[in-house]
Design a protein around this motif. Sequence first.
Motif, PDB file in Angstrom:
ATOM      1  N   PRO A   1     -23.879 -39.487 -62.849  1.00 25.18           N
ATOM      2  CA  PRO A   1     -23.979 -40.181 -64.142  1.00 25.18           C
ATOM      3  C   PRO A   1     -22.616 -40.670 -64.620  1.00 25.18           C
ATOM      4  O   PRO A   1     -21.584 -40.051 -64.349  1.00 25.18           O
ATOM      5  CB  PRO A   1     -24.550 -39.113 -65.079  1.00 25.18           C
ATOM      6  CG  PRO A   1     -25.230 -38.132 -64.173  1.00 25.18           C
ATOM      7  CD  PRO A   1     -24.427 -38.121 -62.904  1.00 25.18           C
ATOM      8  N   ASP A   2     -22.622 -41.793 -65.335  1.00 24.48           N
ATOM      9  CA  ASP A   2     -21.381 -42.389 -65.834  1.00 24.48           C
ATOM     10  C   ASP A   2     -20.957 -41.667 -67.108  1.00 24.48           C
ATOM     11  O   ASP A   2     -21.073 -42.180 -68.222  1.00 24.48           O
ATOM     12  CB  ASP A   2     -21.572 -43.881 -66.077  1.00 24.48           C
ATOM     13  CG  ASP A   2     -20.232 -44.590 -66.289  1.00 24.48           C
ATOM     14  OD1 ASP A   2     -19.185 -43.896 -66.310  1.00 24.48           O
ATOM     15  OD2 ASP A   2     -20.235 -45.825 -66.431  1.00 24.48           O
ATOM     16  N   TYR A   3     -20.445 -40.464 -66.951  1.00 23.14           N
ATOM     17  CA  TYR A   3     -19.973 -39.662 -68.074  1.00 23.14           C
ATOM     18  C   TYR A   3     -18.850 -40.372 -68.819  1.00 23.14           C
ATOM     19  O   TYR A   3     -18.784 -40.357 -70.036  1.00 23.14           O
ATOM     20  CB  TYR A   3     -19.496 -38.306 -67.536  1.00 23.14           C
ATOM     21  CG  TYR A   3     -18.663 -37.491 -68.483  1.00 23.14           C
ATOM     22  CD1 TYR A   3     -19.260 -36.735 -69.489  1.00 23.14           C
ATOM     23  CD2 TYR A   3     -17.279 -37.466 -68.374  1.00 23.14           C
ATOM     24  CE1 TYR A   3     -18.485 -35.987 -70.364  1.00 23.14           C
ATOM     25  CE2 TYR A   3     -16.502 -36.724 -69.244  1.00 23.14           C
ATOM     26  CZ  TYR A   3     -17.111 -35.992 -70.230  1.00 23.14           C
ATOM     27  OH  TYR A   3     -16.344 -35.237 -71.093  1.00 23.14           O
ATOM     28  N   ALA A   4     -17.939 -41.012 -68.066  1.00 19.69           N
ATOM     29  CA  ALA A   4     -16.760 -41.624 -68.682  1.00 19.69           C
ATOM     30  C   ALA A   4     -17.113 -42.738 -69.640  1.00 19.69           C
ATOM     31  O   ALA A   4     -16.410 -42.973 -70.622  1.00 19.69           O
ATOM     32  CB  ALA A   4     -15.832 -42.162 -67.574  1.00 19.69           C
ATOM     33  N   ALA A   5     -18.227 -43.434 -69.385  1.00 18.84           N
ATOM     34  CA  ALA A   5     -18.609 -44.547 -70.245  1.00 18.84           C
ATOM     35  C   ALA A   5     -18.978 -44.091 -71.644  1.00 18.84           C
ATOM     36  O   ALA A   5     -18.898 -44.868 -72.601  1.00 18.84           O
ATOM     37  CB  ALA A   5     -19.772 -45.309 -69.618  1.00 18.84           C
ATOM     38  N   GLY A   6     -19.350 -42.834 -71.786  1.00 14.61           N
ATOM     39  CA  GLY A   6     -19.747 -42.335 -73.107  1.00 14.61           C
ATOM     40  C   GLY A   6     -18.612 -41.793 -73.933  1.00 14.61           C
ATOM     41  O   GLY A   6     -18.828 -41.332 -75.066  1.00 14.61           O
ATOM     42  N   LEU A   7     -17.391 -41.832 -73.408  1.00 14.86           N
ATOM     43  CA  LEU A   7     -16.242 -41.317 -74.153  1.00 14.86           C
ATOM     44  C   LEU A   7     -15.732 -42.359 -75.135  1.00 14.86           C
ATOM     45  O   LEU A   7     -15.706 -43.552 -74.847  1.00 14.86           O
ATOM     46  CB  LEU A   7     -15.123 -40.918 -73.178  1.00 14.86           C
ATOM     47  CG  LEU A   7     -15.453 -39.812 -72.162  1.00 14.86           C
ATOM     48  CD1 LEU A   7     -14.280 -39.603 -71.221  1.00 14.86           C
ATOM     49  CD2 LEU A   7     -15.819 -38.529 -72.887  1.00 14.86           C
ATOM     50  N   ASP A   8     -15.283 -41.895 -76.291  1.00 14.52           N
ATOM     51  CA  ASP A   8     -14.721 -42.800 -77.284  1.00 14.52           C
ATOM     52  C   ASP A   8     -13.287 -43.131 -76.930  1.00 14.52           C
ATOM     53  O   ASP A   8     -12.533 -42.282 -76.445  1.00 14.52           O
ATOM     54  CB  ASP A   8     -14.766 -42.162 -78.685  1.00 14.52           C
ATOM     55  CG  ASP A   8     -16.185 -41.985 -79.161  1.00 14.52           C
ATOM     56  OD1 ASP A   8     -17.050 -42.771 -78.741  1.00 14.52           O
ATOM     57  OD2 ASP A   8     -16.420 -41.047 -79.956  1.00 14.52           O
ATOM     58  N   GLY A   9     -12.874 -44.336 -77.241  1.00 13.29           N
ATOM     59  CA  GLY A   9     -11.493 -44.731 -77.032  1.00 13.29           C
ATOM     60  C   GLY A   9     -11.173 -45.030 -75.603  1.00 13.29           C
ATOM     61  O   GLY A   9     -10.029 -45.141 -75.253  1.00 13.29           O
TER      62      GLY A   9
END
Length: 261
Positions: free
Chosen positions: A253-261
């Motif tokens: 899963p694209d965990y990084a895409a859900g991070l802010d900033g």
Amino acid sequence: MKKELYERELYRLQTELVKLQEWVRAEGARLIVVFEGRDAAGKGSTIKRVAEHLNPRVTRIVALPAPTERERTQWYFQRYTERLPAAGEIVLFDRSWYNRAGVEHVMGFCTKAEHQRFLHQCPLYERLLVEDGLLLRKYWFSVSDAVQEQRFRRRLQDPTRRWKLSPMDLESITRWEAYSRAKDEMFVHTDIPEAPWYVVESDDKRSARLNMIAHLLSTIPYHDVPPPKLGLPPRPPTTGYQRPPRDLQSYVPDYAAGLDG
């Protein structure tokens, strides 16, 4: 030391370490670097910077656990001898046979007779290594009691570094003078012309890393070994390969895409 200056010089020295590694491989040299010192003196972080850009097939880090029951019945130097480098290799000892002169002696993990035997045999052992052509460098990282305590406190508070702190590390605070006497006695017996000790002042970790690496490089007559000339080949024309549909494979899963900033 300012971070920008430190990082610039560290990268330059690490580039020289790569040249040293290639020289070791080309010449069939055998290099041993021993890292010793008090707990939290900066040995591990320095080893990390030394090995950061080196080939793990050429440069190995050896950090042995407590000896097994079988190893306790062997000649003391035996399990370390098994890890020595062959031609074209570098071995970095994160603590070494000097455990017997330090923690084993101070904590009572060896007898007085075993400790005295070590102090007698160690110079003989190291002379044999050097006589056989191995390059042996020994570094003692020296840290003040105040800075050591600061680093211990930071480790207690940092969940990513708490594993670095053991009950035995904490006991080194109460046995500071015992460790000092053990180190002084060790130097008397093992600071020999064939394999001298080099002391690294390590209250400032950045300076300590640069000083140690620069000194190591200065003690070895290495030279730049030109690498083979390489070039990217032209990519051949397609033969009609089709990638399987994405839904037939399991993707992370694209965990990084859900991070802010």
